[in-house]
Write an enzyme that holds these catalytic residues in place. Structure first.
Site, PDB file in Angstrom:
ATOM      1  N   LYS A 116      36.276 -19.955 -22.517  1.00  0.00           N
ATOM      2  CA  LYS A 116      36.876 -19.147 -21.452  1.00  0.00           C
ATOM      3  C   LYS A 116      36.948 -19.946 -20.160  1.00  0.00           C
ATOM      4  O   LYS A 116      36.025 -20.696 -19.822  1.00  0.00           O
ATOM      5  CB  LYS A 116      36.038 -17.882 -21.265  1.00  0.00           C
ATOM      6  CG  LYS A 116      36.610 -16.864 -20.296  1.00  0.00           C
ATOM      7  CD  LYS A 116      35.724 -15.613 -20.273  1.00  0.00           C
ATOM      8  CE  LYS A 116      36.246 -14.541 -19.338  1.00  0.00           C
ATOM      9  NZ  LYS A 116      35.390 -13.320 -19.356  1.00  0.00           N
ATOM     10  N   SER A 175      37.766  -9.322 -20.197  1.00  0.00           N
ATOM     11  CA  SER A 175      38.508 -10.384 -19.553  1.00  0.00           C
ATOM     12  C   SER A 175      38.644 -11.634 -20.408  1.00  0.00           C
ATOM     13  O   SER A 175      39.426 -12.524 -20.104  1.00  0.00           O
ATOM     14  CB  SER A 175      37.842 -10.748 -18.227  1.00  0.00           C
ATOM     15  OG  SER A 175      36.501 -11.200 -18.428  1.00  0.00           O
ATOM     16  N   SER A 210      33.489  -7.549 -21.528  1.00  0.00           N
ATOM     17  CA  SER A 210      34.509  -8.566 -21.763  1.00  0.00           C
ATOM     18  C   SER A 210      34.284  -9.387 -23.024  1.00  0.00           C
ATOM     19  O   SER A 210      35.201 -10.051 -23.506  1.00  0.00           O
ATOM     20  CB  SER A 210      34.601  -9.512 -20.556  1.00  0.00           C
ATOM     21  OG  SER A 210      34.988  -8.801 -19.405  1.00  0.00           O
TER      22      SER A 210
END
Length: 551
Positions: free
Chosen positions: A60, A134, A158
């Site tokens: 990420k 996210s 997330s």
């Protein structure tokens, strides 16, 4: 075994076929990834042990990767870290090859996967739907088969919401189990580094290399009471409105756990849902301003900033300190109520999300749609709990997922329970010291075993009393003169049976036992050489009858 170079080439071929550029912020040049892979293959050829050799992963974009900019989903925020985050470094050291950094809801503020100047990340199954955020890019990279596993973060869900919406596994470990050094904070006191994978064993394997037991002192956990897994399941009326077909899918998941031997317990979900609302509606959101608020204020109105994210962070600046203390007191009371509500349950089962919105629905109501997705996930880190999200079927052609939540540092236990949903349970025939009421029966109970039925073997076995501690019989198949022997059939999680066999002492062995109805199941047998001098007790028809007759 596939080589690291072969796996990298397959990944880049898959990237080209998938044609999902929005998944990535910085995709490494293929030749650079191949060079790393070639180095891994050379080390393996030289005899080095690299457990993750032959795997590729993604990270990420709010986690530091040396040589690539850390953007947190905002180009103007980008910086170039001097070193990998510890979680990334440990995976590389184990032989995994990095593909690149992935897209995310800007500053890890969102559960939809659309709040990014790099583009909305579309769902892996149906691109008209959101991927979830996210950690959107990481989840989709795994779901599309590009990466074997990927790193995300989880503050409000997330690391679980994108897993559920893309049909993969998401492990959200206990806070502090994986170091958050080198991670751009969302809420530093709540953030977790998480892992996505297509299967539970793959996710656990990656997590095992990332974890650092010394990062947080391990508390003294209460001894688990023996017996089947105890799963808290809320009344459907407490779940609120779910998408069409989702209540039925959730009931089906609970039923599967019960069928696998779990005991289903009622639970009051109120403290969990009340705490979930506090994460964004209360004062705790101020920690997001602490992380990046000054940066956001300095660039108000910039095209680099997602307007929804910027608004959430900027508004948090003016929350008064007294409100934070009031919310902390309220949260403490809710946490106490939640612990009481769970009682001695091993885990709480919940839908990971209440539904799956389309991109159009998020565009029409970006705040409300996002808030709905966090109904069941927002409270987990506020309560200092661990969680695992796993696939639990499909509804209308889209993935449906559930999550299991439990106390801090019960990560391994949650994975074992989740395995009941992802791996069918196994059956085991026992005839001696593991029978109900016998000295070793507790081993079956502690592993989540459940008695299915009492029967007998086919009339083709002989039973002998062995000289062991505790006393136990030896069952062998007879060429002639056999009899039916009392047998209990137990159901165990696959990993439970594996643990039992790993500790199985000689002369006991696992083999196929034929039952009275003609079916065969794995069961405890005895090595023939152990029968020299043993007393035959076949005529009693079973171990318990033999004990009663000779006591």
């Amino acid at each position: 075994m596939i080589t690291a170079v072969e796996r990298v080439r397959a990944a880049y071929a898959r990237i080209a076929r998938a044609d999902r550029p929005e998944v990535w912020i910085d995709l490494r040049a293929r030749e650079d990834a191949e060079a790393d892979a070639a180095a891994v293959d050379a080390r393996i050829a030289a005899g080095e042990r690299l457990p993750l050799a032959g795997t590729v992963f993604a990270v990420k974009g709010n986690i530091d990767v040396a040589g690539l900019p850390t953007t947190a989903g905002c180009p103007a925020y980008a910086y170039r870290p001097a070193a990998d985050a510890p979680a990334v470094a440990r995976l590389k050291a184990a032989g995994a090859v990095l593909l690149g950094t992935t897209n995310l809801d800007q500053f890890a503020t969102g559960l939809v996967g659309t709040r990014s100047p790099y583009g909305a990340v579309r769902n892996a199954v149906d691109p008209a739907y959101v991927s979830g955020g996210s950690s959107s890019g990481s989840a989709v990279a795994v779901a599309l088969g590009i990466a074997d596993f990927a790193l995300g973060t989880d503050t409000a869900g997330s690391g679980r919401v994108p897993a559920a919406l893309n049909g993969i596994v998401g492990l959200k470990p206990t806070i502090g189990l994986v170091p958050t050094d080198g991670v751009v904070p969302a809420c530093a006191s709540l953030d977790c580094v998480t892992v996505f994978a297509r299967t539970l064993p793959e996710a656990e394997r990656a997590l095992s290399f990332m974890a650092a037991p010394s990062a947080r002192e391990l508390p003294a956990l209460e001894q688990r009471r023996p017996g089947p897994w105890r799963i808290a399941v809320p009344d459907p009326g407490q779940l609120g409105e779910l998408d069409k077909g989702w209540p039925e899918a959730f009931r089906s998941a609970a039923t599967r756990l019960a069928d696998a031997g779990a005991e289903i317990l009622p639970v009051d979900l109120t403290p969990f849902t009340e705490a979930a609302a506090m994460l964004y509606e209360g004062a705790f959101v101020a920690e997001r301003y602490t992380a990046v608020g000054t940066f956001v204020d300095a660039r108000a109105g910039s095209a680099d900033l997602d307007p929804t994210v910027a608004g959430i962070i900027s508004r948090a600046r003016d929350i008064p300190a007294h409100r934070l203390y009031a919310d902390r007191e309220k949260l403490s009371a809710l946490r106490t109520r939640a612990v009481v509500a769970l009682g001695d349950a091993d885990a709480l089962l919940l839908p990971t999300t209440p539904g799956h919105p389309t991109l159009a629905e998020v565009a029409a109501d970006p705040v409300g749609t996002n808030a709905r997705l966090g109904r069941f996930t927002n409270s987990t880190n506020l309560f200092d709990l661990a969680a695992v999200a796993v696939p639990a079927g499909e509804v209308n052609g889209l993935p449906f997922g559930v999550m299991l939540i439990g106390p801090a540092f019960t990560d391994e236990r949650l994975a074992r329970v989740a395995g009941l949903l992802t791996t069918p349970p196994l059956r085991l025939a026992v005839v001696g010291a593991h029978l109900s009421g016998q000295p070793l029966n507790g081993q079956l109970l502690a592993l989540g075993g459940r008695l299915v039925r009492t029967t007998t073997t086919a009339p083709a076995y002989r039973l002998y009393a062995l000289d062991t501690v505790p006393p136990k019989p030896g069952l062998v198949r007879a060429r002639e003169g056999g009899a039916a022997i009392e047998t209990e059939v137990w159901q165990l999680p696959a990993e439970g049976l594996g643990a039992l066999l790993a500790a199985l002492p000689r002369p006991m062995a696992l083999g196929s036992v034929e039952l009275a109805d003609g079916t065969s199941v794995p069961g405890f047998l005895c090595e023939p050489e152990a029968l020299d001098g043993a007393r035959e007790i076949t005529s009693y028809g079973g171990w318990r009858a033999a004990l009663a007759a000779t006591s």
